[in-house]
Design a protein around this motif. Structure first.
Motif, PDB file in Angstrom:
ATOM      1  N   ASN A 529      19.787  14.366  14.455  1.00  0.00           N
ATOM      2  CA  ASN A 529      20.324  13.684  15.633  1.00  0.00           C
ATOM      3  C   ASN A 529      21.521  12.819  15.248  1.00  0.00           C
ATOM      4  O   ASN A 529      21.534  11.609  15.460  1.00  0.00           O
ATOM      5  N   PRO A 530      22.545  13.414  14.682  1.00  0.00           N
ATOM      6  CA  PRO A 530      23.654  12.598  14.183  1.00  0.00           C
ATOM      7  C   PRO A 530      24.448  11.929  15.299  1.00  0.00           C
ATOM      8  O   PRO A 530      25.094  10.909  15.079  1.00  0.00           O
ATOM      9  N   LEU A 531      24.395  12.514  16.500  1.00  0.00           N
ATOM     10  CA  LEU A 531      25.233  11.957  17.568  1.00  0.00           C
ATOM     11  C   LEU A 531      24.656  10.670  18.148  1.00  0.00           C
ATOM     12  O   LEU A 531      25.214  10.089  19.066  1.00  0.00           O
ATOM     13  N   LYS A 532      23.561  10.255  17.583  1.00  0.00           N
ATOM     14  CA  LYS A 532      23.026   8.962  17.994  1.00  0.00           C
ATOM     15  C   LYS A 532      24.031   7.876  17.639  1.00  0.00           C
ATOM     16  O   LYS A 532      24.187   6.879  18.347  1.00  0.00           O
ATOM     17  N   SER A 533      24.706   8.061  16.525  1.00  0.00           N
ATOM     18  CA  SER A 533      25.596   6.994  16.088  1.00  0.00           C
ATOM     19  C   SER A 533      26.999   7.504  15.746  1.00  0.00           C
ATOM     20  O   SER A 533      27.810   6.777  15.218  1.00  0.00           O
ATOM     21  N   ALA A 534      27.260   8.797  16.018  1.00  0.00           N
ATOM     22  CA  ALA A 534      28.595   9.321  15.686  1.00  0.00           C
ATOM     23  C   ALA A 534      29.086  10.167  16.849  1.00  0.00           C
ATOM     24  O   ALA A 534      28.313  10.482  17.759  1.00  0.00           O
ATOM     25  N   THR A 535      30.351  10.512  16.823  1.00  0.00           N
ATOM     26  CA  THR A 535      30.859  11.390  17.887  1.00  0.00           C
ATOM     27  C   THR A 535      31.338  12.692  17.272  1.00  0.00           C
ATOM     28  O   THR A 535      31.638  12.772  16.081  1.00  0.00           O
ATOM     29  N   LEU A 536      31.421  13.671  18.110  1.00  0.00           N
ATOM     30  CA  LEU A 536      31.842  14.990  17.675  1.00  0.00           C
ATOM     31  C   LEU A 536      33.328  15.132  17.992  1.00  0.00           C
ATOM     32  O   LEU A 536      33.750  15.004  19.137  1.00  0.00           O
ATOM     33  N   ALA A 537      34.110  15.412  16.943  1.00  0.00           N
ATOM     34  CA  ALA A 537      35.561  15.423  17.140  1.00  0.00           C
ATOM     35  C   ALA A 537      35.997  16.545  18.088  1.00  0.00           C
ATOM     36  O   ALA A 537      36.810  16.336  18.983  1.00  0.00           O
ATOM     37  N   ASN A 538      35.434  17.732  17.898  1.00  0.00           N
ATOM     38  CA  ASN A 538      35.852  18.842  18.741  1.00  0.00           C
ATOM     39  C   ASN A 538      34.982  18.925  19.990  1.00  0.00           C
ATOM     40  O   ASN A 538      33.852  19.389  19.952  1.00  0.00           O
TER      41      ASN A 538
END
Ligand SMILES: Cc1cc2nc3c(=O)[nH]c(=O)nc-3n(C[C@H](O)[C@H](O)[C@H](O)COP(=O)(O)O)c2cc1C
Ligand code: SF4
Ligand code: FES
Lengths: 696, 437, 160
Positions: A529-538
């Motif tokens: 669940n990385p998008l808990k604290s990061a954003t996806l560039a693309n």
């Protein structure tokens, strides 16, 4: 050491080391001396008087739980005198005990019930009123019913001696004595439930299990806890496809009967009503439930398309999925999708440690070793919060063998209290602080060094060099976060290392780099669940998520595939010490599939032959290919743990300390699983949870 | 202030300063040979002191009657740990009130006793554990201790002898069990008064797990006199193996109750008549509890005996703590049994099952009996349950509850039978005296 | 908590009686002497004693529950304790207790509404040879008759 003496019990001769407790000597001969207050490993009480035995030439009956063997002792454990005393004591005990067995949680596994069944005193001559006090709730998980309490003080001892919390005491005296919590009317503690588990009767009951079922209505499934990296065995009581409780009263497994709140109660995320039970596919911007075949077809079509176009994949695996799943995932990613862009959340620098230790024997410590090590140095970790089993083992080692403990941590930790030296060191200052302890450490005789994410990269090598310079045997534990963080590394969920730490030719992207890659075509997340604290560039990347819940990452996905939890599947996991154990499915959740099966089905759908994807077959492959994993499968099948020793070669890893960071979970948090555990949430909301070093 | 007239039949050894003006002051003490024994003891080797106490046949006055010299000899000489002296001034065995008068009349006598014991075992620190109800005595002893410090009889290099000894009082707060020496030590360490596992005994593992001598107040009082008069002379005051005099606390149905110092081995009937002034007029002796409420009761016909440890033991009871309770023919033995059991139920520490549950169950049964709700089978059950406690409890409190009860049922069974109600009635129990705090 | 200078002096003296690492020894004396001034072992008292002796709170609580002289609720200004144990019972202790109960209108471990008197039937207090005995607060009264007790209670009521 101690000399051997001859004793006779019930007419049979035996030899035991002088000083052996008679109750233990008898047990070794298969003779049961009944007892309530005696509990192996905790301080002696001789309070219940159930264990009285007759010793020739001694005028009074003697408690077998404290009497020690001396040359020539002749003991009788079933003489008329002893039998009468036992019966008399049971009768006394029952005089104030509410005979509410039919509604008592402990009915069927109550030591008092068993004892009355075996030794009599079933009929009561007690016609007086019994002392009665109402039941009390001490915390979301602990209830106390004083009338049922037989005052064996097991709970008080396990909490104080075992856990180092000391949350329980005894108040009043005589017949109205009762156990009391440290916060006046509530508990301030770890909420581990050890007191409930160790209670021989139904005086302490758990908030989640009480009045739910009868023990004999459940099936009992021994598996491995899915939360922290310590790998406790937990025996799940299952009724109607629902987990009712977790415990480990049979003391099998590396944790004996130890469990923290997570292993004992935090299985409840499995039945959370937000569990995903059907695949979801984004249609017109919205995630809509679809059939498995439709979802798999969507994923496979996209994967095939991107692969054919030579597009970029990013794959992030989980620290809670099985070895088989992690192995299969990386294999499929590398050979099927043709990418080395594969990673997981790294919480400790295991790779550098293994490299620094390469070629040594006995360089890694198992959980059992922590109980016998003469010295232990804890660097940059709050064990009681993050590695409760390891903390428990070290505490028991201190209690039973006077192990020398040392803490080098940024703030106070509970282990300080039993440490020979407790040193505060801020990030980066650890090695210097350890240097200051050199003489004391060297004097310990042998040493186990446990380190968290504070020590990484070059610091690991320096730490090992320091260990070498002590001139005593030193072993290491690299502390990792989750139930299979270790397996994720071992199985090669890394861009530069394949299974068994084999360097790959063209290292891929690490997780943050994948997320930051503006040209990423596919991001595939298996339990991460990385998008808990990061954003996806693309923003245009196609995102596939396998998970239990609609996490932050799943909400961004194009396809969400409902995954089974660790309590719902087969496979193996490896704990932070490197011990492999087998999972056993306790329940099934409708609609969810094990990640291994999901990956296999995607491969099949894509027409790629990635090999057979049953856990056993994949494990056989792991045994062949992953160094350190050539452990006998029979050991695992028998429910035991096998220690892996992957230190037989250099590890050419690009140490990337900046990528290593522990999630810093506490006793009451557990990544996204914790968020879906009602028990963990309720405990955090109640006033009593002990965070960090706090101790009453 | 004395609470009763002294008796001409007393042998004044421990009580020789009783009644002197300002008997509690250090001046009076010094003027009457006070602290002489200590100075003499400083000239003796520690082993010699222990030897003298052994010769004196002094037996512990707290209840068990263990030979004091022998107890002191168990203290390991070469232990690197500090050693402690502990005075058991918990005095809570019902019918016992002697330690109180000793400390009140002659506080320095106790201090000197502890100093000599300290010299004998090599201790530099002592505690006097005084029951909380004796608040005035805590202040009283504190004053005497302050005086002793001020005059150089406590503290560093006492009177230039090179010996250091500190002494302080410590208060209990209402718990009979804290008279039991190991429970007392727990209490002294700030814990609940639960007894400790024995072995190890206090002599090797006492306060703070250090070697410790625990003795009753009266036992310490005897020590300076033994040193002054010589062990043999002290022994000669009593009977063989039962040296010295003894503080007897006479109470109950007699004309002249009080605390009296009599020779060990004094005849019980003589004690009642000559010292205690005989029974209330027109009444006959029915029974005597010879040494505090823990002791089996003696029927009148068993009372013609010498009051020393061995003789009373042979008669099936115990000399105990010196609390002699005299009962005349008006006494209701069931009521006595109930009162005694109520006490033990209230005081059971709760540690072990037989005592905790047994005392309460028995108390409830005796209450029914006494209130006319007893059943015939209850009499045997009382006896049986008492025997189920006897010898099976963690400490001797269980025995202390069982022994008098068994003796009452066996010796006065007719009184129990007389109270049996022929028809069963619903039962109700007394809950008073249950709540502790 | 702040106490009177006399109590503070006593507390420091008591704390000085025990080895540096054994301050827990002072728990019981501190509780009792503080109770005498404060009137009860309140939660604050427990915290204070826990703090001053470095003893975990629950261990102080354990002690409060064990000892019969320690009480968590305030009691009357005069704590009338009548012994009914054997020696006293034989010479009228029980009757004396009932007499006191009737006169004060309260029972065992009760406090009168006006807060002047509390009554307790207590165990042997070491006055057996001068029985029946009554202790009011810490003062002993020996060979007490109902009449003597009446006078005593009446005069105390007047003082207050
Ligand atoms: C339940 C119980 C209560 C006791 N109470 C007292 C007491 O109040 N005072 C006392 O001196 N000894 C008491 N004792 C005896 C002590 O345990 C111990 O034997 C004594 O202090 C030793 O001193 P001595 O040898 O001088 O008698 C009691 C024993 C028991 C089992
Ligand atoms: S006999 Fe048992 S319960 Fe009774 S006082 Fe002794 S240890 Fe406590
Ligand atoms: S019996 Fe009442 S004071 Fe001893």
């Amino acid at each position: 050491m101690s000399q051997t003496v001859n004793i006779t019990i019930n007419g049979r001769q035996t030899q035991v080391p002088q000083g052996t407790l008679i109750i233990e000597a008898a047990k070794a001969m298969g003779i049961e001396v009944p007892a309530f207050c005696y509990y192996e490993g905790y301080s002696l009480q001789a309070a219940c008087r159930m264990c009285l035995v007759e010793v020739e030439k001694m005028p009074k009956l003697q408690p077998g739980c404290t009497l020690t063997a001396n040359e020539g002792m002749v003991i009788h454990t079933e003489s008329p005198n002893v039998v009468a005393a036992r019966k008399g004591t049971l009768e006394f005990l029952l005089s104030n005990h509410p005979l509410d067995c039919p509604v008592c949680d402990k009915g069927g596994e109550c030591e008092l019930q068993d004892m009355v069944f075996r030794y009599g005193a079933g009929e009561s001559r007690h016609v007086e009123n019994k002392v009665h006090t109402p039941e009390k709730q001490w915390s979301p998980v602990v209830f106390y019913d004083a009338p049922r309490c037989i005052l064996c003080y097991r709970c008080v001892r396990v909490c104080d001696e075992g856990l180092g919390v000391g949350a329980l005491g005894v108040s009043n005296r005589g017949v109205i004595s009762e156990i009391v919590p440290n916060g006046e009317d509530h508990l301030k503690c770890d909420e581990c439930g050890a007191c409930i588990d160790i209670c021989p009767v139904g005086a302490l009951t758990s908030g989640s299990y009480r009045y739910q079922t009868r023990p004999w209505e459940m099936t009992h499934v021994g598996t491995v806890c899915t939360h922290c990296g310590d790998g406790c065995k937990t025996t799940l009581g299952v009724k109607n496809n629902e987990i009712m409780r977790g415990n480990n009263r049979d003391r099998s497994g590396i944790n004996g009967e130890f469990l923290c709140i997570k292993g004992r109660y935090a299985f409840d995320f499995t039945s959370h009503n937000e569990r995903l039970q059907a695949p979801l596919v984004r249609v017109n911007g919205k995630l809509e439930p679809v059939s498995w075949s439709e979802a798999l077809a969507t994923v496979a079509a996209k994967f095939k398309e991107v692969k054919a176009a030579g597009g970029r994949f990013g794959v992030i695996g989980s620290t809670r999925t099985t070895n088989e799943e992690n192995f299969f995932l990386q294999k499929f990613a590398r050979t099927g999708l043709g990418t080395n862009n594969i990673d997981h959340h790294r919480s400790g620098d295991l790779a550098t440690l293994l490299d620094a230790l390469s070629g040594r024997e006995n360089a890694l410590a198992s959980v059992a070793d922590l109980y016998t090590a003469k010295g232990a140095l804890i660097v940059g970790a709050d064990l009681s919060q993050q590695h409760p089993l390891i903390a428990f083992q070290l505490r028991a080692n201190f209690r039973h063998h006077a192990a020398k403990l040392f803490t080098v941590t940024p703030g106070p930790v509970r282990e300080d209290e039993i440490a020979l030296a407790a040193v505060r060191a801020q990030a980066g200052g650890e090695l210097q602080a350890i240097e200051g302890l050199r003489e004391k450490l060297a004097a310990a005789g042998d040493l186990t060094i446990l380190f968290g994410d504070a020590i990484k990269g070059e610091a690991v090598r320096k730490l090992v060099a320091f260990g070498d310079s002590l001139g005593i045997p030193v072993r290491y534990v690299c502390l990792l976060d989750n139930s299979n963080s270790r397996g994720a590394v071992d199985m090669g969920l890394l861009p530069d290392l394949g299974p068994g730490f084999k360097a790959v030719e063209k290292p891929g992207l690490a997780a943050p780099e994948m997320l930051a890659d503006a040209k990423l075509d596919v991001l595939w997340l298996v339990g991460a669940n990385p998008l808990k604290s990061a954003t996806l560039a693309n923003a245009g990347a196609f995102v596939v998520v396998q998970d239990l819940f609609l996490t932050e990452t799943a909400q961004r996905a194009d396809v969400v595939l409902p995954a089974a939890s660790a309590y719902e599947k087969n496979g193996t996991v490896t704990n932070t010490c490197g011990e492999v154990q087998k999972l056993k499915p306790a329940i099934r959740t409708m609609g969810a599939k094990a990640d291994l099966e999901i990956i296999g089905l995607i491969a099949r759908e894509m027409g790629i032959n990635a090999g057979i994807w049953t856990p056993d077959k994949v494990f056989a492959e792991i045994q062949q290919t992953v160094r350190g994993y050539n452990v006998p499968a029979a050991v695992l099948t028998a429910g035991a743990a096998a220690l892996t020793m992957p230190v037989n070669g250099r590890v050419a890893s690009q140490a990337r300390p900046e990528l290593i960071r522990s999630a810093g979970d506490t006793l009451f948090t557990s990544g996204s699983l914790g968020r879906y555990s009602k028990v963990l949430n309720s405990v955090m909301e109640s006033p009593g949870g002990l965070f960090r070093h706090e101790r009453e | 202030m004395l609470y009763n007239q002294p008796s001409p039949h007393e042998t004044r050894v421990l009580t020789r300063r009783f009644g002197l003006p300002n008997s509690a002051s250090i001046d009076t003490y010094l003027a009457s040979d006070g602290y002489k024994a200590f100075l003499k003891a400083m000239q003796m080797a520690p082993d010699e002191i222990v030897g003298e106490v052994k010769t004196s046949a002094l037996r512990g006055r707290g209840g068990a009657g263990f030979p004091t010299g022998m107890k002191w000899s168990f203290v390991p000489r070469n232990s690197p740990k500090p050693k402690y002296i502990v005075v058991n001034a918990d005095e809570s065995e019902p019918a016992t009130c002697k330690d109180r008068v000793l400390m009140e009349e002659d506080p320095h006598g106790l201090i000197e006793g502890t100093m000599i014991a300290a010299r004998a075992i090599g201790s530099e620190k002592g505690y006097i554990y005084i029951r909380g109800e004796y608040r005035y005595l805590i202040d009283h002893m504190d004053r005497a201790i302050d005086e002793a410090y001020a005059r150089g009889w406590l503290g560093k290099n006492i009177q230039g002898t090179g010996m250091n000894f500190d002494l302080s009082t410590h208060t209990g707060a209402g718990a009979y069990e804290c008279g039991e020496e190991s429970a007392l030590l727990e209490s002294l360490e700030g814990k609940r008064g639960n007894p400790r596992l024995k072995p190890p005994f206090p002599a090797t593992h006492g306060v703070y797990q250090c070697p410790t001598v625990v003795n009753n107040v009266e036992t310490f009082y005897a020590v300076p006199h033994i040193i002054n008069m010589g062990g043999q002379a002290f022994a000669d005051l009593g009977t063989p193996k039962n040296g010295g005099t003894r503080m007897f606390c006479l109470s109950g149905h007699i004309n002249n109750p009080g605390v009296f110092e009599l020779k060990m081995g004094a005849n019980l009937l003589w004690m009642i008549d000559a010292v205690g002034g005989g029974l209330r007029s027109g009444r006959k002796l029915k029974a005597v509890i010879p040494g505090g409420s823990s002791c089996p009761i003696l029927r009148a016909d068993e009372c013609d005996l010498a009051m020393d440890y061995d003789t009373v033991a042979k008669a099936g009871s115990m000399l105990g703590s010196g609390g002699v309770v005299i009962m005349d023919d008006t006494t209701d033995m069931v009521a006595v049994g109930l009162r005694i059991m109520s006490f033990y139920a209230h005081e059971s520490c709760g540690w072990c099952i037989p005592c905790r549950e047994g005392t309460t169950w028995l108390k409830k049964m005796l209450w029914r009996m006494n209130n006319g709700e007893g059943r015939k089978q209850d009499i045997d059950l009382i006896n049986e349950l008492s025997k189920n406690m006897l010898g099976r409890t963690f400490c001797a409190l269980g025995d202390a509850a069982a022994m008098p009860t068994i003796s009452l049922v066996e010796k006065f069974r007719d009184e129990f039978e007389a109270k049996v109600r022929p028809v069963m009635v619903p039962v109700s129990g007394p809950d008073q005296l249950v709540a502790i705090s | 908590m702040n106490f009177s200078p006399a109590l503070e002096a006593r507390i420091s003296k008591i704390l000085g009686n025990y080895p540096e690492d054994r301050k827990r020894s002072a728990v019981i004396p501190l509780l009792l002497f503080i109770q005498d001034e404060v009137g009860a072992v309140t939660k604050e008292v427990v915290d204070e004693v826990s703090h001053r002796t470095g003893t975990p709170r629950v261990q102080v609580d354990e002690v409060v529950g064990f000892y019969s002289m320690l009480h968590r609720k305030p009691i009357g200004k005069y704590h009338v304790q009548v012994c009914t144990n054997v020696s006293c019972m034989l010479v009228g202790g029980t009757e004396l207790y009932h007499h006191a109960a009737k006169k004060l209108g309260i029972g065992h471990k009760e406090t009168a509404a006006d807060g002047v008197f509390s009554l307790e039937e207590v165990e042997c207090m070491g006055a057996c040879s001068w029985a029946p005995a009554v202790q009011i607060n810490y003062d002993f009264h020996h060979k007490v008759t109902p009449e003597k007790l009446d006078q005593l209670l009446d005069s105390l009521r007047k003082i207050q």
